[in-house]
Design an enzyme around this catalytic site. Sequence first.
Site, PDB file in Angstrom:
ATOM      1  N   GLU A   1     -13.805 -15.439  -6.175  1.00  0.00           N
ATOM      2  CA  GLU A   1     -13.918 -15.703  -4.741  1.00  0.00           C
ATOM      3  C   GLU A   1     -15.019 -16.689  -4.380  1.00  0.00           C
ATOM      4  OE1 GLU A   1     -12.050 -11.668  -2.739  1.00  0.00           O
ATOM      5  OE2 GLU A   1     -14.154 -12.140  -2.391  1.00  0.00           O
TER       6      GLU A   1
ATOM      7  N   GLU B   1     -14.947 -10.739  -9.333  1.00  0.00           N
ATOM      8  CA  GLU B   1     -14.712 -11.231  -7.976  1.00  0.00           C
ATOM      9  C   GLU B   1     -15.722 -12.315  -7.579  1.00  0.00           C
ATOM     10  OE1 GLU B   1     -12.243 -10.705  -5.939  1.00  0.00           O
ATOM     11  OE2 GLU B   1     -11.228  -9.266  -7.239  1.00  0.00           O
TER      12      GLU B   1
ATOM     13  N   PHE C   1       0.854  -1.182   0.000  1.00  0.00           N
ATOM     14  CA  PHE C   1       0.000   0.000   0.000  1.00  0.00           C
ATOM     15  C   PHE C   1       0.895   1.238   0.000  1.00  0.00           C
ATOM     16  CE2 PHE C   1      -2.489  -3.172   2.541  1.00  0.00           C
ATOM     17  CZ  PHE C   1      -3.382  -3.474   1.530  1.00  0.00           C
TER      18      PHE C   1
ATOM     19  N   GLU D   1      -2.466 -14.553  -4.537  1.00  0.00           N
ATOM     20  CA  GLU D   1      -2.824 -13.533  -3.551  1.00  0.00           C
ATOM     21  C   GLU D   1      -2.989 -14.124  -2.157  1.00  0.00           C
ATOM     22  OE1 GLU D   1      -6.130 -11.238  -4.948  1.00  0.00           O
ATOM     23  OE2 GLU D   1      -5.169 -10.786  -6.876  1.00  0.00           O
TER      24      GLU D   1
ATOM     25  N   GLU E   1      -9.886   4.962   0.836  1.00  0.00           N
ATOM     26  CA  GLU E   1     -10.606   3.819   0.266  1.00  0.00           C
ATOM     27  C   GLU E   1     -12.116   4.015   0.266  1.00  0.00           C
ATOM     28  OE1 GLU E   1     -11.014  -1.037   0.642  1.00  0.00           O
ATOM     29  OE2 GLU E   1      -9.954   0.083   2.197  1.00  0.00           O
TER      30      GLU E   1
ATOM     31  N   GLY F   1     -11.217   9.296   7.983  1.00  0.00           N
ATOM     32  CA  GLY F   1     -10.259  10.043   8.789  1.00  0.00           C
ATOM     33  C   GLY F   1      -8.820   9.664   8.484  1.00  0.00           C
TER      34      GLY F   1
END
Length: 219
Positions: A124, A120, A28, A170, A147, A143
């Site tokens: 998944e 997905e 990230f 993954e 995302e 805050g």
Amino acid sequence: KVADFTEVEFDKADIEIEEREPVFSGYFRVDRYRLRHRLFAGGWSDSMGREVFERGHAVAVILYDPDLDRLVLIHQFRVGALAALNSEPHLEGAFTPWLLEVVAGIIDDGESPETVARREAVEEAGCEISQIEPVCRFLLSPGVTSESITLFCGRVQAHAVGGIHGLDAEHEDIRVFTVAVDEAFRWLDEGRFANATALIAMQWFRLNHAALRRRWCGG
């Protein structure tokens, strides 16, 4: 005098970004902002520093079979849940690092949210979506992170759904199962959904279940 909320229409033009610099880049990214913004009482805030976790943007999809009146849900390990349990004793017993969830995934460059929902669902849960409806968009934790989630509800056939799914590349180990809608609502009341996206999805589904089933079943 503070303006009435209904009269305030601040947007990006009411923010002055003085500086933005990357402070971490890995799986990230974290950016550090220095900015100021307009105040409800008038004028501008002092200059302030904020770090933002750049995770990317995601899609989630409620998988529902209206003919069987069953949902397709997934169960998988989440390192954030583990970290939460290890850092806050009062959370012990509230959930485990394996969470009940709806199917979700990150939007890659050039993809539409609906394309991600359909992809997905296959990756998944092994499900093909035959009909899809947009639900809402929301921010997960504004805050600290950029995302957002775009939520859909997709019609699937649940009679042969189950097993272990996910991409080895993954490190996904996803248990897929179906559950009767009434049982899923009981789990919701018991607090078994600890993932915020799943909670929002299930609350929306509870409010819209009857109308959705009538619409999709033609009744």
